[in-house]
Write an enzyme that holds these catalytic residues in place. Structure first.
Site, short mmCIF file in Angstrom:
data_model
loop_
_atom_site.label_atom_id
_atom_site.label_comp_id
_atom_site.label_asym_id
_atom_site.label_seq_id
_atom_site.Cartn_x
_atom_site.Cartn_y
_atom_site.Cartn_z
N GLU A 155 11.01 -33.70 -22.92
CA GLU A 155 10.28 -34.58 -21.99
C GLU A 155 8.79 -34.26 -21.86
O GLU A 155 8.26 -34.12 -20.77
CB GLU A 155 10.95 -34.53 -20.61
CG GLU A 155 12.41 -34.97 -20.68
CD GLU A 155 13.11 -35.02 -19.31
OE1 GLU A 155 12.54 -34.55 -18.32
OE2 GLU A 155 14.23 -35.57 -19.26
N GLU A 260 21.83 -37.62 -24.68
CA GLU A 260 22.27 -37.55 -23.27
C GLU A 260 22.76 -38.92 -22.84
O GLU A 260 22.33 -39.46 -21.82
CB GLU A 260 21.11 -37.08 -22.37
CG GLU A 260 20.54 -35.73 -22.78
CD GLU A 260 19.47 -35.19 -21.83
OE1 GLU A 260 19.34 -35.69 -20.70
OE2 GLU A 260 18.77 -34.26 -22.24
C1 XIL Z 1 20.28 -32.87 -15.27
C2 XIL Z 1 21.66 -32.30 -14.94
O1 XIL Z 1 22.64 -33.21 -15.40
C3 XIL Z 1 21.79 -32.09 -13.46
O2 XIL Z 1 23.01 -31.42 -13.14
C4 XIL Z 1 20.60 -31.27 -12.92
O3 XIL Z 1 20.68 -31.19 -11.52
C5 XIL Z 1 19.29 -31.91 -13.33
O4 XIL Z 1 19.25 -32.08 -14.74
N1 XIL Z 1 17.17 -34.97 -18.73
C6 XIL Z 1 17.57 -33.76 -19.23
C7 XIL Z 1 18.72 -33.06 -18.60
O5 XIL Z 1 17.04 -33.31 -20.26
O6 XIL Z 1 18.61 -31.67 -18.67
C8 XIL Z 1 18.93 -33.50 -17.17
O7 XIL Z 1 20.13 -32.89 -16.68
C9 XIL Z 1 18.98 -35.00 -17.08
C10 XIL Z 1 17.69 -35.61 -17.55
#
Ligand code: XIL
Length: 364
Positions: A155, A260
């Site tokens: 990110e 994701e």
């Molecule tokens: C999220 C997790 O799913 C949650 O449990 C945590 O509280 C916050 O992070 N982008 C990413 C992930 O790269 O690491 C994130 O995961 C969601 C957005």
């Protein structure tokens, strides 16, 4: 002799029926890509037994939802918390899964000590570089030969294509990305190295990533694939714009991964909005607390199928498709961007039943 043959035939037939495997996602997509899931603490520790059953049956790749993030694994200078990450990696090795490390450099869930000295001042570029190198080297050395690939930088770019003004950027400028990749390659030359971000359909972000990939390549650094996170909704992104980005990334010669994947079935919330706290507003935002009705479920399944078809169409370019969780009950989307909603974003529902759009792939 005849009787013996008959008995043998009966035994063989019985063996056939008992060994006939139910179809699984990992088999259905084995010619296309690996199929992964993010896993949480309860699954890593084996406490969510149904979740683990679903995971080991259907998935052949795992990523840790939280336990390898900076604030978890490296909460203070010189303090490492490997307990859960070690278990996560053991779980993957034991189940013969492709293990993904998430993530090495990210503005979020990074312990605050990383960027400051003992007087509370921002550290110099040299100090931050030394800390990044130590962080990356320690993790990647520990899991050498076990973790298949890492989200090295997560990110880093915002919608308009400019760099996120994170503390990494404020202290090191654009160089923090190639620097992290250099440290990662040195730490484990056999691990795959990835860039990862959300909203990859947006042209500004897409173009900057294409430039960054080319820059890493021009410097002779290792970059194997780009992760398109794939956090989607009922009204974004379009398949066409997602495909355009997928092709733009693949055009640089590296692989693409959907890292994701989830699709919110609930009304999209404008993140900039001041989310009101009235009951009426909450009800609007959380319209299906008792189950997803047929109509939105059909739209959701239709969109998920369209995206899965897209990934299959480009499976010469897509090396992995990972869902951000196993079942709807464990999705982060139940609490983000609004707390306490009942969401339906994943491949399995709250009872670990597979979502209907996947049936077609299993029976083919
Ligand atoms: C999220 C997790 O799913 C949650 O449990 C945590 O509280 C916050 O992070 N982008 C990413 C992930 O790269 O690491 C994130 O995961 C969601 C957005």
């Amino acid at each position: 002799m005849k009787r013996f043959l008959l008995a043998a035939a009966v035994v063989a037939a019985a063996a056939c029926t008992t060994t006939k495997q139910e179809p699984t996602l990992k088999d259905a997509f084995k010619e296309n890509f690996t199929i992964g899931a993010a896993i949480n603490e309860w699954q890593i520790r084996g406490l969510d037994t149904l979740g683990v059953q679903t995971l080991t049956k259907h998935f052949n790749s795992i990523v840790a939802e939280n336990c390898m993030k900076h604030e978890e694994i490296h909460p203070a200078e010189g303090v490492w918390n490997f307990e859960l990450a070690d278990k996560f990696v053991e779980f993957g090795v034991h189940n013969n899964m492709e293990i993904i490390g998430h993530c090495l450099v990210w503005h979020s869930q990074t312990a605050p000590w990383y960027f400051f000295d003992d007087k509370g001042q921002l550290v110099t570029p040299e100090v931050l570089k030394a800390r990044i190198k130590d962080h990356i080297t320690t993790i990647m050395t520990r899991y050498k030969g076990k973790i298949h690939g890492y989200d090295v930088v997560n990110e880093a770019i915002v919608e308009d294509g400019s760099y996120r003004k994170s503390l990494f950027y404020q202290i090191l400028g654009e160089e923090f990305i190639p620097f992290a990749f250099e440290c990662a390659r040195e730490a484990d030359p056999d691990a795959e190295l990835y860039l990862n971000d959300y909203g990859m359909n947006v042209p500004g972000r897409r173009d900057t990533y294409v430039k960054i990939i080319k820059d890493l390549q021009a410097r002779g650094l290792r970059i194997d694939a780009i992760g398109m996170q794939g956090h989607m909704g009922m009204d974004y992104p379009t398949v066409e714009e997602f495909e355009e980005s997928l092709l733009a990334f693949a055009g640089t010669g590296i692989k693409v991964m959907i890292t994701e994947w989830d699709m919110s079935a609930l009304p999209t919330v404008n993140m900039g909005a001041n989310v009101a706290d009235t009951e009426e507003y909450q009800a609007k935002l959380n319209p299906y607390p008792d189950g997803l009705p047929e109509e939105p479920a059909a739209i959701w399944n239709g969109r998920m199928k369209d995206f899965m078809d897209l990934f299959i169409k480009h499976s010469d370019k897509v090396q992995r498709v990972t869902a951000w969780g196993i079942s709807d009950r464990d999705s982060w989307k139940n609490n983000w961007p609004v707390r306490g909603r009942t969401e339906y974003p994943l491949l399995f529902d709250r009872d670990y039943e597979m979502k209907p759009f996947l049936n077609e792939y299993l029976t083919k």
